[in-house]
Design an enzyme around this catalytic site. Structure first.
Site, PDB file in Angstrom:
ATOM      1  N   ARG A  87       0.856  -1.180   0.000  1.00 17.84           N
ATOM      2  CA  ARG A  87       0.000   0.000   0.000  1.00 17.84           C
ATOM      3  C   ARG A  87       0.896   1.236   0.000  1.00 17.84           C
ATOM      4  O   ARG A  87       1.692   1.432   0.920  1.00 17.84           O
ATOM      5  CB  ARG A  87      -0.890  -0.002   1.239  1.00 17.84           C
ATOM      6  N   HIS A 131      -2.845  11.098   0.676  1.00 18.09           N
ATOM      7  CA  HIS A 131      -2.262  10.838   1.991  1.00 18.09           C
ATOM      8  C   HIS A 131      -1.583  12.135   2.446  1.00 18.09           C
ATOM      9  O   HIS A 131      -0.384  12.166   2.710  1.00 18.09           O
ATOM     10  CB  HIS A 131      -1.310   9.645   1.925  1.00 18.09           C
ATOM     11  N   GLU A 176      -6.930   8.497   6.471  1.00 17.84           N
ATOM     12  CA  GLU A 176      -7.130   9.235   7.724  1.00 17.84           C
ATOM     13  C   GLU A 176      -7.597  10.671   7.481  1.00 17.84           C
ATOM     14  O   GLU A 176      -6.899  11.632   7.832  1.00 17.84           O
ATOM     15  CB  GLU A 176      -5.851   9.206   8.582  1.00 17.84           C
ATOM     16  N   ASN A 308      -7.382   1.906   9.876  1.00 18.28           N
ATOM     17  CA  ASN A 308      -6.081   2.237  10.451  1.00 18.28           C
ATOM     18  C   ASN A 308      -6.221   2.193  11.962  1.00 18.28           C
ATOM     19  O   ASN A 308      -6.908   3.036  12.552  1.00 18.28           O
ATOM     20  CB  ASN A 308      -5.639   3.644  10.028  1.00 18.28           C
ATOM     21  N   TYR A 310      -4.227   1.888  15.726  1.00 19.57           N
ATOM     22  CA  TYR A 310      -2.982   1.925  16.507  1.00 19.57           C
ATOM     23  C   TYR A 310      -3.200   1.557  17.977  1.00 19.57           C
ATOM     24  O   TYR A 310      -2.467   0.746  18.522  1.00 19.57           O
ATOM     25  CB  TYR A 310      -2.305   3.294  16.387  1.00 19.57           C
ATOM     26  N   GLU A 367      -3.494   0.205   8.043  1.00 18.61           N
ATOM     27  CA  GLU A 367      -2.351   0.575   8.885  1.00 18.61           C
ATOM     28  C   GLU A 367      -2.505  -0.054  10.263  1.00 18.61           C
ATOM     29  O   GLU A 367      -3.604  -0.067  10.820  1.00 18.61           O
ATOM     30  CB  GLU A 367      -2.240   2.103   9.100  1.00 18.61           C
TER      31      GLU A 367
HETATM   32  C1  JJW Z   1      -3.857  12.424  15.807  1.00 19.81           C
HETATM   33  C2  JJW Z   1      -2.535  15.254  17.423  1.00 19.81           C
HETATM   34  C3  JJW Z   1      -3.895  17.419  19.900  1.00 19.81           C
HETATM   35  C4  JJW Z   1       0.229   8.010  10.745  1.00 19.81           C
HETATM   36  C5  JJW Z   1      -2.975  13.439  16.013  1.00 19.81           C
HETATM   37  C6  JJW Z   1      -1.700  13.418  15.503  1.00 19.81           C
HETATM   38  C7  JJW Z   1      -3.443  16.208  18.096  1.00 19.81           C
HETATM   39  C8  JJW Z   1      -3.340  18.561  20.690  1.00 19.81           C
HETATM   40  C9  JJW Z   1       0.412   7.730  12.204  1.00 19.81           C
HETATM   41  N1  JJW Z   1      -0.985   7.452  10.228  1.00 19.81           N
HETATM   42  O1  JJW Z   1       2.432   8.165   9.850  1.00 19.81           O
HETATM   43  C10 JJW Z   1      -3.476  11.320  15.104  1.00 19.81           C
HETATM   44  N2  JJW Z   1      -0.633   8.531  12.849  1.00 19.81           N
HETATM   45  O2  JJW Z   1       0.986   8.559   7.716  1.00 19.81           O
HETATM   46  C11 JJW Z   1      -0.882   7.721   8.833  1.00 19.81           C
HETATM   47  N3  JJW Z   1      -1.874   8.123  12.995  1.00 19.81           N
HETATM   48  O3  JJW Z   1      -3.426  14.497  16.735  1.00 19.81           O
HETATM   49  C12 JJW Z   1       0.563   7.497   8.493  1.00 19.81           C
HETATM   50  N4  JJW Z   1      -2.553   9.038  13.611  1.00 19.81           N
HETATM   51  O4  JJW Z   1      -2.873  16.765  19.221  1.00 19.81           O
HETATM   52  C13 JJW Z   1       1.258   7.449   9.862  1.00 19.81           C
HETATM   53  C14 JJW Z   1      -1.303  12.317  14.783  1.00 19.81           C
HETATM   54  C15 JJW Z   1      -2.180  11.258  14.591  1.00 19.81           C
HETATM   55  C16 JJW Z   1      -1.761  10.084  13.881  1.00 19.81           C
HETATM   56  C17 JJW Z   1      -0.527   9.767  13.382  1.00 19.81           C
END
Ligand code: JJW
Length: 453
Positions: A87, A131, A176, A308, A310, A367
């Site tokens: 992917r 993305h 996402e 996705n 985590y 993911e």
């Molecule tokens: C939420 C931060 C609030 C990635 C987020 C930041 C907010 C003050 C990993 N998924 O690198 C979610 N990832 O490109 C796609 N998943 O909010 C791929 N979710 O702060 C990976 C980051 C993420 C996040 C990052």
């Protein structure tokens, strides 16, 4: 490449169907580099990462893993892993430097090189169209806040469908969308770094309309023999459980779930925004700029959901807990190097919710992975082992999961966290771009070979 084995391995048999597809995932901005090579236009991440204080240590995606020049090495790693599927995402400004209009032939040629190499290696290409690396030229005209970006995206998608219809039959429109709308335009943590919820709601809505119109275009091209296969979307499938059994705590969990994934899947599958959270926002004076016909445009059949996942959280109602009045309770769970807890049960449970809420939709795990910064990564093996067993339980519970692409093949540019936060099965030296498979890579290779039997 030296082999290493994990001593305590014993792999399950018969829990995954023979047709189940195994692989890994990446994204264009995070691995390609070549940020201005051969006619590529800048993306919002090129701009954002040049603003002081936006990314850790001022890290930028300029060179990343240099996959733009090392695509053959990446394919060889996938092949040695035994991957069935890869992917990846397409950099919109590499293909269309200004976001619309003139095509950059070198950009298209790069993706043909990648896809042809995958097919020659017997690996199925799974393409994500968006993305997060929006062409800066479109951001200069308002980005996703501007409805004009919808048609620019649909034309980009149309170009990719026609160009690759003989080669690619798995597609995701948006990866996402919660992050690219809310994290980028309300939290201001990701590009373009705005902090206005009305702007973020507009961005999310316009991404949804763009998704729906791209799906309509895909169906039309399929009927003309100019597109092929399955298409869907890949939201953040987070999971939250109430700290106590009060209704207030239950709703404090429902809101983040509705925000990260129902916000995108409900309009697509049911033609409506999730009621509780929509009311939550509108009662507080925020507005979604819905025009007549928009929800019909969004509400179209998709062929797959990309999940996705985590981690999960435990939440309680807390008037001081931000706009959602929801606070995560720290139960002292073991955490990864990005601070996310290791919670495999949430994986099974969130997938069971996909089954119940959106029945009949095939699921791909687009993911799943863990951030660990040291290249010797036994804890990544534990994470993968636990999450793949949690996935086996979801399959046993009737969740129609078709495949799994681990995040990520390579250590890469982890957005605002820069290069310090590492999710790869393969270590990357960001000065020499040398790739070195970690113990988890060899473990996953053995897992794939073993469960496929
Ligand atoms: C939420 C931060 C609030 C990635 C987020 C930041 C907010 C003050 C990993 N998924 O690198 C979610 N990832 O490109 C796609 N998943 O909010 C791929 N979710 O702060 C990976 C980051 C993420 C996040 C990052």
């Amino acid at each position: 490449m030296s082999d290493q084995t994990f001593p305590q391995k014993s792999f399950p048999q018969g829990l995954f169907p023979a047709t189940f597809r195994w692989g890994a995932a990446t994204s264009s901005c995070q691995i390609e580099g070549g940020w201005d090579a051969d006619g590529k236009g800048p993306s919002i991440w090129d701009t954002f990462s040049r603003e002081p204080g936006r990314t850790f240590a001022g890290d930028r995606p300029d060179a990343a893993c240099d996959s733009y020049h090392r695509v053959e090495e990446d394919i060889a790693l996938l092949q040695d892993l035994g991957a069935d599927v890869y992917r990846f995402s397409v950099s919109w400004p590499r293909v269309l430097p200004k976001g619309r209009g003139a095509v950059n032939p070198a950009g298209l040629a790069y993706y043909h090189r990648l896809v042809d190499g995958l097919l020659a290696a017997g690996i199925k290409p799974f393409c994500t169209l968006y993305h997060w690396d929006l062409p800066q030229a479109l951001q200069d005209a308002g980005g996703w806040e501007n409805r004009a970006t919808i048609d620019a995206f649909v034309d980009f998608a149309d170009l990719m469908f026609r160009e690759f219809h003989t080669k690619i039959d798995l597609w995701v429109t948006f990866n996402e969308p919660f992050c690219s709308s809310f994290v980028g335009n309300w939290f201001g943590v990701h590009a373009p770094g705005k902090t206005d919820l009305n702007v973020a709601l507009a961005c999310a809505h316009h991404q949804l309309v763009a998704h729906g119109k791209a799906v309509a275009r895909f169906r039309n091209l399929v009927s003309l023999g100019r597109a092929r296969g399955q298409i869907g979307i890949a939201p953040n499938v987070t999971w939250a459980e109430p700290f106590t059994d009060t209704e207030a705590d239950r709703l404090a969990c429902l809101r983040p779930i509705q925000w990260s994934w129902d916000w995108f899947l409900d309009p697509i599958v049911f033609g409506t925004y999730p009621e509780h959270l929509e009311r939550w926002f509108t009662e507080r004076g925020f507005r979604i700029p819905i025009l007549p016909g928009d929800l019909d445009e969004i509400h179209r059949k998709i062929d797959l959901v990309g999940a996705n996942y985590y981690c999960m959280s435990v939440n309680r109602h807390d008037p001081a807990g931000g706009l959602l009045e929801s606070t995560q309770v720290d139960l002292g769970w073991e955490k990864s190097d990005i601070g996310w807890p290791l919670t495999p049960d949430g994986f099974t449970k969130s997938l069971a919710r996909v089954r119940d809420k959106y029945p009949g939709l095939p699921v791909y795990i687009t993911e799943n992975g863990i951030c660990l910064n040291a290249p010797n990564d036994p804890r990544r093996i534990v994470y993968l082992d636990q999450h793949l067993r949690a996935l086996a339980r979801a399959l046993a519970q009737g969740v129609d999961v078709r495949g799994y692409t681990a995040w990520s093949l390579l250590d890469n540019f982890e957005w605002a966290e820069g290069y310090a936060k590492r999710f790869g099965l393969v270590e990357v030296d960001f000065r020499t771009f040398e790739r070195r498979p970690k113990p988890s890579y060899f473990w996953y290779r053995d897992w794939i070979a073993s469960v496929r039997k």
